[in-house]
Write a protein that holds these residues in place. Structure first.
Motif, short mmCIF file in Angstrom:
data_model
loop_
_atom_site.label_atom_id
_atom_site.label_comp_id
_atom_site.label_asym_id
_atom_site.label_seq_id
_atom_site.Cartn_x
_atom_site.Cartn_y
_atom_site.Cartn_z
N THR A 137 0.92 -0.89 0.11
CA THR A 137 0.15 0.12 0.00
C THR A 137 0.85 1.28 -0.02
OG1 THR A 137 -1.32 -1.17 1.55
CG2 THR A 137 -2.29 0.93 1.10
N SER A 138 2.00 1.16 0.58
CA SER A 138 2.76 2.34 0.92
C SER A 138 3.24 2.77 -0.33
CB SER A 138 4.00 2.17 1.72
OG SER A 138 3.55 1.55 3.27
N VAL A 139 3.59 1.76 -1.43
CA VAL A 139 4.30 2.13 -2.60
C VAL A 139 3.32 2.08 -3.72
CG1 VAL A 139 6.63 1.27 -1.96
CG2 VAL A 139 5.02 -0.39 -3.13
N SER A 140 2.04 2.05 -3.61
CA SER A 140 0.93 1.73 -4.44
C SER A 140 0.61 2.83 -5.44
CB SER A 140 -0.42 1.34 -3.82
OG SER A 140 -1.04 2.47 -3.07
N THR A 141 0.73 4.25 -4.98
CA THR A 141 0.62 5.20 -6.07
C THR A 141 1.86 6.26 -6.00
OG1 THR A 141 -0.73 6.60 -4.39
CG2 THR A 141 -1.82 5.30 -5.70
N ALA A 142 1.76 7.31 -6.87
CA ALA A 142 2.89 8.21 -6.73
C ALA A 142 2.73 9.15 -5.56
CB ALA A 142 2.91 8.97 -8.04
N GLU A 143 1.63 9.40 -5.31
CA GLU A 143 1.22 10.21 -4.06
C GLU A 143 1.60 9.48 -2.73
OE1 GLU A 143 -2.89 10.75 -3.74
OE2 GLU A 143 -2.82 12.21 -2.26
N ASN A 144 1.45 8.17 -2.56
CA ASN A 144 1.93 7.48 -1.66
C ASN A 144 3.36 7.20 -1.41
OD1 ASN A 144 -0.81 7.11 -0.67
ND2 ASN A 144 -0.75 4.97 -1.14
N ARG A 145 4.08 7.33 -2.84
CA ARG A 145 5.35 7.23 -2.76
C ARG A 145 6.11 8.55 -2.24
NH1 ARG A 145 4.17 3.91 -7.24
NH2 ARG A 145 4.25 5.58 -8.94
N ASN A 160 3.91 3.48 10.44
CA ASN A 160 2.93 3.89 9.45
C ASN A 160 3.48 4.86 8.50
OD1 ASN A 160 0.69 4.81 7.99
ND2 ASN A 160 -0.79 4.85 9.72
N THR A 161 3.59 4.35 7.26
CA THR A 161 3.93 5.38 6.33
C THR A 161 3.28 6.66 6.04
OG1 THR A 161 4.72 3.32 4.84
CG2 THR A 161 4.54 5.52 3.85
N PHE A 162 1.88 6.71 6.39
CA PHE A 162 1.17 7.83 6.04
C PHE A 162 1.01 8.72 7.38
CE2 PHE A 162 0.06 4.14 3.40
CZ PHE A 162 0.28 4.62 2.21
N THR A 163 1.51 8.44 8.46
CA THR A 163 1.54 9.46 9.62
C THR A 163 2.95 9.54 10.53
OG1 THR A 163 1.31 7.69 11.37
CG2 THR A 163 -0.86 8.04 10.28
N ASP A 164 2.87 10.18 11.39
CA ASP A 164 3.87 10.65 12.12
C ASP A 164 4.09 9.90 13.20
OD1 ASP A 164 5.15 12.22 10.25
OD2 ASP A 164 4.01 13.97 10.84
N CYS A 165 3.12 8.76 13.43
CA CYS A 165 3.17 7.96 14.91
C CYS A 165 4.40 7.49 15.02
CB CYS A 165 1.94 7.00 14.68
SG CYS A 165 1.78 6.06 15.94
N ASN A 166 4.71 7.25 16.24
CA ASN A 166 5.82 6.92 16.83
C ASN A 166 6.10 5.20 16.22
OD1 ASN A 166 7.12 9.12 17.85
ND2 ASN A 166 6.65 8.74 19.52
N GLY A 167 4.98 4.44 16.11
CA GLY A 167 4.89 3.11 15.82
C GLY A 167 5.28 2.13 16.85
N THR A 168 5.55 0.89 16.79
CA THR A 168 5.90 0.12 17.77
C THR A 168 7.07 -0.25 17.67
OG1 THR A 168 3.69 -1.17 17.47
CG2 THR A 168 5.25 -2.53 18.68
N MET A 169 7.80 -0.40 18.84
CA MET A 169 9.48 -0.89 19.02
C MET A 169 9.45 -2.36 19.45
SD MET A 169 12.71 -0.41 18.96
CE MET A 169 13.24 1.41 19.24
N VAL A 170 10.02 -3.22 18.79
CA VAL A 170 10.29 -4.51 19.07
C VAL A 170 11.65 -4.53 19.52
CG1 VAL A 170 9.87 -6.90 18.31
CG2 VAL A 170 8.55 -5.09 17.03
#
Ligand code: ADP
Ligand code: MG
Length: 397
Positions: free
Chosen positions: A11-19, A235-245
């Motif tokens: 999904t992250s690479v699916s469109t020019a806008e997402n890229r 998340n490619t689409f937000t600035d959320c810190n995400g999950t650290m494993v």
């Protein structure tokens, strides 16, 4: 060199806008003084022109079964398209990169086509690209065998590529970018108000992945854990810190005291029950394993045994049972719910709590099993969503 691996899903690479969003993540890493190596999946999901499933749909089932090498050649193309497209878009933003096939990136696998294992990584080319201050953009999900034939690493294999490259290049971090904020307490498609798990240890996330949460591939986690490389899901689409494993450390224990970390499920299970009225009863499990039929949730009683198999194995299972004159009953359309949390170790009452919760919702429990960190409940597939929602609420996730 401060190397990090950044892997971007379909999904992250699916469109020019997402890229563009992808490129922003790469730019941020560079700005932070890091040296990114980029791994990409095929563009888009099922139904989109270059997605792996779309490529697979070009082939007949018997061709795919009998020509695994050729099938790998076709399905490796999705990532190749994605790699070059990404490189094109990076240049548009003024960033020089070199697109690489898995083989060109030095990923050598065995010849188990469709589900190959990586046996070596020749890292020289990647290093020379990094030294030239360019970004390697590597096609995920693929490698080559020792004869030079293209292989693929199994579904979700781009995550594995990211971990393999991270381990080979001694990366300080692996970042898996996707379309959700990180690892959530349940699949947000099932529980829209699921919460982000900000930190989790390798074992728990491995359980999540192994038991059905396809957010990261279990092999990718295994490799990161073996090499002790921190892995982040973002998340490619937000600035959320995400999950650290990471490995569980002291600080982890203090901040992560929840009994249950999260819930996941895997569908398409068939519950099998066999009674002891045939001569091969004691050998059934070995007959199944020598025919490569995986079973789980195994309960053995003096006069009968119960276990589950994947629905895709039902025909082969049925044939084997007929050959051995074994009668059995089955329940098709089951879902195995996994309630995961190392915090439940030695805590009494969790199973009771689960049973009360599911009974309250009139959900029939077909079978249960438990380990130190997971409780499994088999339910009918129709009850899957309600069961997960109810348990999620019950444990205040
Ligand atoms: P990608 O193409 O980026 O690799 P995947 O489809 O493989 O993405 O994985 C991301 C998806 O995993 C999410 O869209 C989400 O629906 C699903 N998922 C399942 N369980 C979880 C979970 N516990 N936390 C986050 N996502 C989950
Ligand atoms: Mg994935």
């Amino acid at each position: 060199m401060n190397i990090i691996v950044q892997k971007f899903g379909g999904t992250s690479v699916s469109t020019a806008e997402n890229r563009i969003k992808v490129i922003n993540k790469i730019k941020n890493a560079i700005k932070n003084g890091e040296t990114p190596i980029v791994v990409v999946s095929a563009i888009g999901r099922k139904g989109m022109p270059y997605a792996t499933d779309t490529l697979l749909s070009l082939l007949d089932d018997n061709f795919k079964e009998d020509n695994k090498l050729a099938t790998d050649m076709l399905i490796s193309c999705g990532e190749l398209i994605s790699t070059v497209t990404m490189s094109n878009d990076l240049l548009r933003e003024g960033i020089e990169s070199i697109p690489l096939t898995g083989g060109q990136a030095g990923i050598i696998t065995n010849n188990n086509y469709n589900n190959a294992s990586v046996i070596n990584v020749h890292k020289e080319r990647i290093i020379s690209i990094l030294k030239a201050k360019k970004i390697p953009v590597i096609a995920g999900f693929q490698g080559i065998d020792e004869d030079g034939f293209i292989t693929t690493l199994g579904r979700g294999g781009s995550d594995t590529t990211a971990s393999i490259i991270g381990a080979a290049l001694n990366a300080k971090r692996i970042e898996i970018y996707t379309d959700v904020d990180g690892i959530m307490t349940a699949d947000p498609r099932i529980v829209p108000d699921a919460n982000l798990i900000d930190r989790i240890d390798y074992n728990e996330i491995f359980q999540f992945a192994e038991q059905g949460a396809k957010v990261v591939h279990p092999r990718a986690i295994e490799i990161a854990m073996r090499y002790n490389i921190p892995l982040m899901v973002k998340n490619t689409f937000t600035d959320c810190n995400g999950t650290m494993v990471k490995n569980k450390d002291k600080c982890f224990e203090v901040t992560n005291q929840k009994l249950i970390t999260g819930i996941t499920s895997s569908g398409d299970r068939v519950r099998i029950e066999i009674y002891k009225n045939n001569s091969v009863y004691n050998n059934i499990l070995s007959i199944l394993s020598s025919n490569l039929i995986n079973i789980d949730l195994i309960n053995i009683f003096p006069d009968h045994e119960v276990f589950t198999i994947a629905k895709k194995d039902l025909d082969a299972f049925d044939k084997l049972m007929k050959e051995n004159n074994v009668e059995y009953t089955n329940i098709i359309g089951c879902s195995k719910i996994s309630i995961i949390g190392t915090g439940m170790h030695d805590m009494p009452g969790v199973m009771a709590n689960i049973v009360i919760c599911l009974n309250r919702e009139n959900i029939n429990i077909l079978q249960t099993a438990d380990s130190n960190s997971t409780i499994w409940c088999l339910v009918e597939e129709k009850d899957n969503t309600n069961a997960i929602k109810a348990l999620h609420k019950n444990f205040n996730l």
